[in-house]
Structures are given as structure tokens and as C-alpha cells.
Write a protein that holds these residues in place. Structure first.
Motif, PDB file in Angstrom:
ATOM      1  N   ILE A  24      -0.242   1.713 -11.920  1.00 25.75           N
ATOM      2  CA  ILE A  24       0.655   2.529 -12.730  1.00 25.75           C
ATOM      3  C   ILE A  24       1.069   3.777 -11.953  1.00 25.75           C
ATOM      4  CG2 ILE A  24       0.879   3.908 -14.827  1.00 25.75           C
ATOM      5  CD1 ILE A  24       0.816   0.957 -15.412  1.00 25.75           C
ATOM      6  N   TYR A  25       2.381   4.058 -11.953  1.00 27.35           N
ATOM      7  CA  TYR A  25       2.916   5.231 -11.258  1.00 27.35           C
ATOM      8  C   TYR A  25       4.046   5.831 -12.087  1.00 27.35           C
ATOM      9  CZ  TYR A  25       0.570   3.065  -7.277  1.00 27.35           C
ATOM     10  OH  TYR A  25      -0.360   2.493  -6.445  1.00 27.35           O
ATOM     11  N   SER A  26       4.180   7.159 -11.991  1.00 25.08           N
ATOM     12  CA  SER A  26       5.271   7.845 -12.668  1.00 25.08           C
ATOM     13  C   SER A  26       5.710   9.034 -11.820  1.00 25.08           C
ATOM     14  CB  SER A  26       4.842   8.320 -14.062  1.00 25.08           C
ATOM     15  OG  SER A  26       5.946   8.891 -14.755  1.00 25.08           O
ATOM     16  N   GLY A  27       6.963   9.439 -12.005  1.00 27.88           N
ATOM     17  CA  GLY A  27       7.492  10.558 -11.242  1.00 27.88           C
ATOM     18  C   GLY A  27       8.956  10.754 -11.559  1.00 27.88           C
ATOM     19  N   HIS A  28       9.704  11.292 -10.589  1.00 26.20           N
ATOM     20  CA  HIS A  28      11.118  11.588 -10.781  1.00 26.20           C
ATOM     21  C   HIS A  28      11.966  10.854  -9.747  1.00 26.20           C
ATOM     22  CE1 HIS A  28       9.007  15.098 -12.534  1.00 26.20           C
ATOM     23  NE2 HIS A  28       9.975  15.038 -13.433  1.00 26.20           N
ATOM     24  N   THR A  29      13.171  10.513 -10.167  1.00 28.28           N
ATOM     25  CA  THR A  29      14.156   9.969  -9.229  1.00 28.28           C
ATOM     26  C   THR A  29      14.926  11.137  -8.615  1.00 28.28           C
ATOM     27  OG1 THR A  29      15.948   9.784 -10.845  1.00 28.28           O
ATOM     28  CG2 THR A  29      14.387   7.938 -10.705  1.00 28.28           C
ATOM     29  N   GLU A  42      16.311   6.087  -6.583  1.00 23.20           N
ATOM     30  CA  GLU A  42      15.387   6.356  -5.483  1.00 23.20           C
ATOM     31  C   GLU A  42      14.334   7.381  -5.919  1.00 23.20           C
ATOM     32  OE1 GLU A  42      15.715   7.991  -0.874  1.00 23.20           O
ATOM     33  OE2 GLU A  42      17.503   7.342  -1.961  1.00 23.20           O
ATOM     34  N   VAL A  43      13.100   7.185  -5.457  1.00 19.39           N
ATOM     35  CA  VAL A  43      11.997   8.077  -5.820  1.00 19.39           C
ATOM     36  C   VAL A  43      12.141   9.425  -5.107  1.00 19.39           C
ATOM     37  CG1 VAL A  43       9.501   8.444  -5.665  1.00 19.39           C
ATOM     38  CG2 VAL A  43      10.400   6.180  -6.256  1.00 19.39           C
ATOM     39  N   GLU A  44      12.021  10.508  -5.893  1.00 16.87           N
ATOM     40  CA  GLU A  44      11.982  11.863  -5.340  1.00 16.87           C
ATOM     41  C   GLU A  44      10.542  12.336  -5.190  1.00 16.87           C
ATOM     42  OE1 GLU A  44      12.784  15.563  -3.849  1.00 16.87           O
ATOM     43  OE2 GLU A  44      14.136  13.834  -4.030  1.00 16.87           O
ATOM     44  N   ASP A  45       9.729  12.114  -6.228  1.00 14.47           N
ATOM     45  CA  ASP A  45       8.315  12.486  -6.151  1.00 14.47           C
ATOM     46  C   ASP A  45       7.510  11.626  -7.113  1.00 14.47           C
ATOM     47  OD1 ASP A  45       8.518  13.561  -8.774  1.00 14.47           O
ATOM     48  OD2 ASP A  45       9.087  15.512  -7.992  1.00 14.47           O
ATOM     49  N   ILE A  46       6.197  11.646  -6.931  1.00  8.87           N
ATOM     50  CA  ILE A  46       5.275  10.935  -7.819  1.00  8.87           C
ATOM     51  C   ILE A  46       4.346  11.970  -8.430  1.00  8.87           C
ATOM     52  CG2 ILE A  46       3.417   9.228  -7.974  1.00  8.87           C
ATOM     53  CD1 ILE A  46       4.749   7.728  -5.685  1.00  8.87           C
ATOM     54  N   THR A  47       4.336  12.049  -9.749  1.00  7.54           N
ATOM     55  CA  THR A  47       3.546  13.060 -10.453  1.00  7.54           C
ATOM     56  C   THR A  47       2.306  12.481 -11.120  1.00  7.54           C
ATOM     57  OG1 THR A  47       4.918  12.768 -12.435  1.00  7.54           O
ATOM     58  CG2 THR A  47       5.586  14.476 -10.862  1.00  7.54           C
ATOM     59  N   TYR A  48       2.231  11.163 -11.208  1.00  4.89           N
ATOM     60  CA  TYR A  48       1.074  10.519 -11.833  1.00  4.89           C
ATOM     61  C   TYR A  48       0.859   9.161 -11.186  1.00  4.89           C
ATOM     62  CZ  TYR A  48      -1.810   8.104 -15.295  1.00  4.89           C
ATOM     63  OH  TYR A  48      -2.822   7.386 -15.904  1.00  4.89           O
ATOM     64  N   ARG A  49      -0.405   8.854 -10.923  1.00  9.36           N
ATOM     65  CA  ARG A  49      -0.728   7.524 -10.397  1.00  9.36           C
ATOM     66  C   ARG A  49      -2.098   7.090 -10.895  1.00  9.36           C
ATOM     67  NH1 ARG A  49       0.046   7.169  -4.623  1.00  9.36           N
ATOM     68  NH2 ARG A  49       1.463   8.944  -4.754  1.00  9.36           N
ATOM     69  N   GLN A  50      -2.203   5.814 -11.223  1.00 12.04           N
ATOM     70  CA  GLN A  50      -3.462   5.168 -11.588  1.00 12.04           C
ATOM     71  C   GLN A  50      -3.509   3.886 -10.775  1.00 12.04           C
ATOM     72  OE1 GLN A  50      -3.976   4.627 -15.814  1.00 12.04           O
ATOM     73  NE2 GLN A  50      -6.153   4.107 -15.627  1.00 12.04           N
ATOM     74  N   GLU A  51      -3.919   4.025  -9.536  1.00 18.15           N
ATOM     75  CA  GLU A  51      -3.749   2.948  -8.564  1.00 18.15           C
ATOM     76  C   GLU A  51      -4.532   1.697  -8.906  1.00 18.15           C
ATOM     77  OE1 GLU A  51      -4.349   4.371  -4.631  1.00 18.15           O
ATOM     78  OE2 GLU A  51      -2.605   5.703  -4.682  1.00 18.15           O
ATOM     79  N   LYS A  67       0.815  -1.209   0.000  1.00 22.30           N
ATOM     80  CA  LYS A  67       0.000   0.000   0.000  1.00 22.30           C
ATOM     81  C   LYS A  67       0.853   1.266   0.000  1.00 22.30           C
ATOM     82  CE  LYS A  67      -3.913  -2.195   2.333  1.00 22.30           C
ATOM     83  NZ  LYS A  67      -4.799  -2.183   3.531  1.00 22.30           N
ATOM     84  N   SER A  68       2.101   1.142   0.395  1.00 22.44           N
ATOM     85  CA  SER A  68       2.969   2.322   0.462  1.00 22.44           C
ATOM     86  C   SER A  68       3.997   2.387  -0.655  1.00 22.44           C
ATOM     87  CB  SER A  68       3.707   2.347   1.807  1.00 22.44           C
ATOM     88  OG  SER A  68       4.577   1.237   1.920  1.00 22.44           O
ATOM     89  N   PHE A  69       3.969   1.409  -1.537  1.00 21.22           N
ATOM     90  CA  PHE A  69       4.934   1.403  -2.638  1.00 21.22           C
ATOM     91  C   PHE A  69       4.238   1.764  -3.943  1.00 21.22           C
ATOM     92  CE2 PHE A  69       7.083  -0.456  -6.243  1.00 21.22           C
ATOM     93  CZ  PHE A  69       8.398  -0.085  -6.021  1.00 21.22           C
ATOM     94  N   PRO A  70       4.795   2.681  -4.743  1.00 22.53           N
ATOM     95  CA  PRO A  70       6.020   3.439  -4.476  1.00 22.53           C
ATOM     96  C   PRO A  70       5.737   4.702  -3.672  1.00 22.53           C
ATOM     97  CG  PRO A  70       5.242   3.959  -6.659  1.00 22.53           C
ATOM     98  CD  PRO A  70       4.284   2.935  -6.107  1.00 22.53           C
ATOM     99  N   ALA A  71       6.774   5.239  -3.059  1.00 21.93           N
ATOM    100  CA  ALA A  71       6.676   6.478  -2.298  1.00 21.93           C
ATOM    101  C   ALA A  71       8.057   7.111  -2.256  1.00 21.93           C
ATOM    102  CB  ALA A  71       6.170   6.206  -0.881  1.00 21.93           C
TER     103      ALA A  71
END
Length: 209
Positions: free
Chosen positions: A158-163, A145-154, A131-135
Motif C-alpha cells: 500500500i502506498y499513497s502520496g501526491h501526483t 506521475e508521482v511527485e512524492d510518497i507520504t504513506y507506505r505499508q510495504e 522494489k522501486s515502484f512506486p517512486a
């Protein structure tokens, strides 16, 4: 020549031989120290040691990057290989496996320049709550390593963001329900922003995985 002359010449020859031996020994020592890691210079800033500590010192390379041209050109003519995780990868990419000891999991990576395509099997079996991945702070590859998440379709995982280094990641997670713990499997691609269009085949592959 008398005995004293012969003795003097013998002493000079012995001293010259000793000096040559010392020079060769010292030179050999410095050559060994500089190229002690299979012909590569040693890592002065400790980065290699730090990576090995996180990866458990285990990386097996099973291929090397082949072919020339842009990523788009290489993908258009690529041979794609089926993998055990139900995905495909282009065979021109460098293939490697890394053991991440703090999860633990073996990450299968396929790399071309700054593009990394990765498969994580069962990463939630020990350390990750699905439930907490990714974060922020989670790893989407063995080193990114994940810096932020800019898109999610839980609902589709599906998740997208920046390292933290500024590249973009796009991933899909699948959850396998277990008796005592749920397992999480991840397929991800990490790439520079200026290659957004070129990595579309990987994004489509992940979306349909």
C-alpha cells in the motif's frame, strides 16, 4: 435583343457563377480545417499530439459517464461490475483503455470528473523493478506521475502520496513471481484532496483487493 447583348449577359452569368463557386470552396476549406478532428477543434498547443505519443495513439472508450449528483450519492446507488483483474468498478464511470508504449501495458481507467480509478496488469514485465515502484517520476495512471510518497505499508503493498499536478493517489501493488522476471499489477485511485471522504469506497476496495 441582338447577339452582342446576349453574349454580354452570358458573360455576366458565367462570372457570377465562378465567384459563387470560389466562395463556397474557400468557406468549405476553412470549415474543414477548424473541425477536422471528428467535429472538434484542432489542438493548437500540441498537447493532444504529446499525449498520443506517450499513449501510442491508442485509446478505446467503452462507456460514458452517466448519472447526476455527488460522487457519494452516485456510489450509494451504483451498480458494480466485476472485472477480470479481481476488482469491481461502478458502471456510471467512463471506461477507457490506454496503451502506454514505453512500459508496455494497457491501462484500464474508470473516470468521474477528477477521480480516476485504474488497473495496470503486469506493468513490471518489461520496465519496472518491483522494489522501486512506486517512486518519484513513476506513473500511477497512464498520465499521472508521482511527485512524492507520504504513506507506505510495504508488507501489504500500500502506498499513497501526491501526483505532480497536486492530486492524491492511493494504490496497492501485487507481485507475481515469474521464472525470469517478477510482474507487478497495480490498482489505484487518484483524486482531489477535497474528495478524500467521497473516495473511501475505492480506498476500501483497493485495501482489500
Amino acid at each position: 435583343m441582338d447577339s452582342k447583348g446576349k453574349f454580354a449577359i452570358g458573360c455576366v452569368v458565367a462570372v457570377v457563377a465562378l465567384v459563387i463557386g470560389i466562395v463556397l470552396s474557400v468557406g468549405g476549406y476553412f470549415i474543414y480545417e477548424k473541425f477536422s478532428d471528428n467535429g472538434q477543434e484542432t489542438d493548437d498547443n500540441g498537447l493532444l499530439s504529446a499525449l498520443n505519443e506517450r499513449l501510442g495513439g491508442g485509446e478505446t472508450e467503452t462507456g460514458t459517464t452517466t448519472g447526476t449528483g455527488t460522487l457519494t450519492e452516485l456510489l450509494e446507488s451504483a451498480t458494480w461490475q466485476e472485472a477480470d483483474g479481481g476488482y469491481r468498478y461502478p458502471t456510471f464511470m467512463r471506461r477507457s483503455e490506454k496503451l502506454v508504449t514505453d512500459i508496455p501495458a494497457t491501462v484500464k481507467s474508470y473516470t468521474w470528473q477528477q477521480v480516476d480509478f485504474c488497473y495496470w496488469p503486469l506493468i513490471g514485465s518489461w520496465a519496472i523493478d518491483n522494489k522501486s515502484f512506486p517512486a518519484k517520476g513513476c506513473y500511477v495512471t497512464a498520465l499521472d506521475e508521482v511527485e512524492d510518497i507520504t504513506y507506505r505499508q510495504e508488507d501489504k503493498g500500500i502506498y499513497s502520496g501526491h501526483t505532480i499536478e497536486g492530486r492524491i493517489f492511493y494504490l496497492k501493488k501485487k507481485i507475481t513471481r515469474g521464472d525470469a522476471v517478477d510482474h507487478v499489477t497495480v490498482l489505484a485511485v487518484v483524486y482531489p484532496e477535497d474528495q478524500q471522504t467521497e473516495v473511501k469506497p475505492f480506498i476500501d476496495l483497493i485495501l482489500n483487493w
